[in-house]
Design a protein around this motif. Sequence first.
Motif, PDB file in Angstrom:
ATOM      1  N   GLU A  67       3.318 -19.112  17.738  1.00 44.59           N
ATOM      2  CA  GLU A  67       3.029 -20.354  18.461  1.00 44.59           C
ATOM      3  C   GLU A  67       1.731 -20.322  19.258  1.00 44.59           C
ATOM      4  O   GLU A  67       1.015 -21.331  19.308  1.00 44.59           O
ATOM      5  N   GLU A  68       1.410 -19.194  19.882  1.00 47.08           N
ATOM      6  CA  GLU A  68       0.195 -19.136  20.694  1.00 47.08           C
ATOM      7  C   GLU A  68      -1.046 -18.795  19.870  1.00 47.08           C
ATOM      8  O   GLU A  68      -2.093 -19.419  20.031  1.00 47.08           O
ATOM      9  N   TYR A  69      -0.903 -17.818  18.986  1.00 46.81           N
ATOM     10  CA  TYR A  69      -2.058 -17.370  18.225  1.00 46.81           C
ATOM     11  C   TYR A  69      -2.321 -18.226  16.978  1.00 46.81           C
ATOM     12  O   TYR A  69      -3.464 -18.521  16.634  1.00 46.81           O
ATOM     13  N   HIS A  70      -1.236 -18.616  16.295  1.00 47.85           N
ATOM     14  CA  HIS A  70      -1.388 -19.356  15.043  1.00 47.85           C
ATOM     15  C   HIS A  70      -1.040 -20.837  15.163  1.00 47.85           C
ATOM     16  O   HIS A  70      -1.109 -21.562  14.155  1.00 47.85           O
ATOM     17  N   LYS A  71      -0.672 -21.279  16.355  1.00 47.14           N
ATOM     18  CA  LYS A  71      -0.345 -22.689  16.610  1.00 47.14           C
ATOM     19  C   LYS A  71       0.743 -23.216  15.683  1.00 47.14           C
ATOM     20  O   LYS A  71       0.739 -24.383  15.265  1.00 47.14           O
TER      21      LYS A  71
END
Length: 382
Positions: free
Chosen positions: A355-359
């Motif tokens: 969720e944070e790195y790859h959205k």
Amino acid sequence: MQFSDSRNATRWVLILASFVIVSLILWNTYTFFQRFKQDERLKMELWAEAQTNVFTSDVDADISLPLKIISNTTTIPIIVTDENDKIINTTNLEENEETDSVKLRSVLSKLKKENDPIVMEYVAGKFQYLYYGDSSLLNKLKYYPLALLLIIFLFGMLVFNFYQTSKIATQNKLWAGMAKETAHQIGTPLSSLIGWLEILKSENVSQSTISEIEKDISRLQTITDRFSKVGSEPILEKLDLVSETEQSYDYLKSRFSKQVEFTFLGPSHPVFVNFNAALHSWTIENLVKNAIDAMKGRGKLSLNIIDDESEVKIYISDSGKGIPKSQFKKIFEPGFTTKKRGWGLGLSLTKRIVEEYHKGKIKVHHSEINKGSTMVVSFKKA
């Protein structure tokens, strides 16, 4: 340890002091409210006495003082009734309340609930009843404690949020530091293993053995690369998600017991997504290992990639013990684990990578107790 105990003691002293201060403020407000209410009662008793004097005084009597008392009472709503509850007089009401009989009766009912009536005997044996409400100032004072509590609550939430944010930031720095240190520590023996592999090649060791050792060394290099990326912004590349996922899945398949039945389904065409290959491999590894742990090393495990119009979804299903619905979100929280071993960081880290790195998004798609679970990871296509 002593520093931590001292800090906790200070924190509790501050909390207790704040509670005492708030309690004193609320108590003083309540006391002031009651005193102010008594003063208004005295004003109404004087008003009633002045009203009675005006009705009972002789024609030549000086009634300037009673009239002054009556005319100066401008903030307290008043309704005077006779013994049969018929409204005789009103003071300090809204114009629409005085002209509308239905609203006037409603106001009278409200005043009866707010204060006890004052009885006025204007003729021997004849009585009138003065009903009055709280002044606008007193009504505002009623809500002061609530406003104070709301402000304190919001301030407390702000402090708590700041404390939690600081704590999480500190933890993130700690985990990032530990991860980078782990990557550094692995690097030394890994270099040595690469040297030993070259020696084995010169000793004419079986090529199949050499190949498997090379795969494991490559895996260690990947793991080192993963840990070195924790805490820093990863570089995303436009890659084929199907191919990269299948490579990670096949490696894991070859390293686990034959009692686990692996199945892979995916599009025959490439599906391009912006992601970091090393971190995505970590995601697949964590989800697969969790699934195998849930099956206790025996059962069916499938990975299915679905190519939708705007996104691609990866479904990982197992035939394990299942997840209670109440834990669907908890399993992604740091420290949450149902295992006797482990720190409960795998799924938390996976969620962060997705969720944070790859959205992307990750969640429990479906689960039944003692039947199995399905996790789904979704990414926007490049």
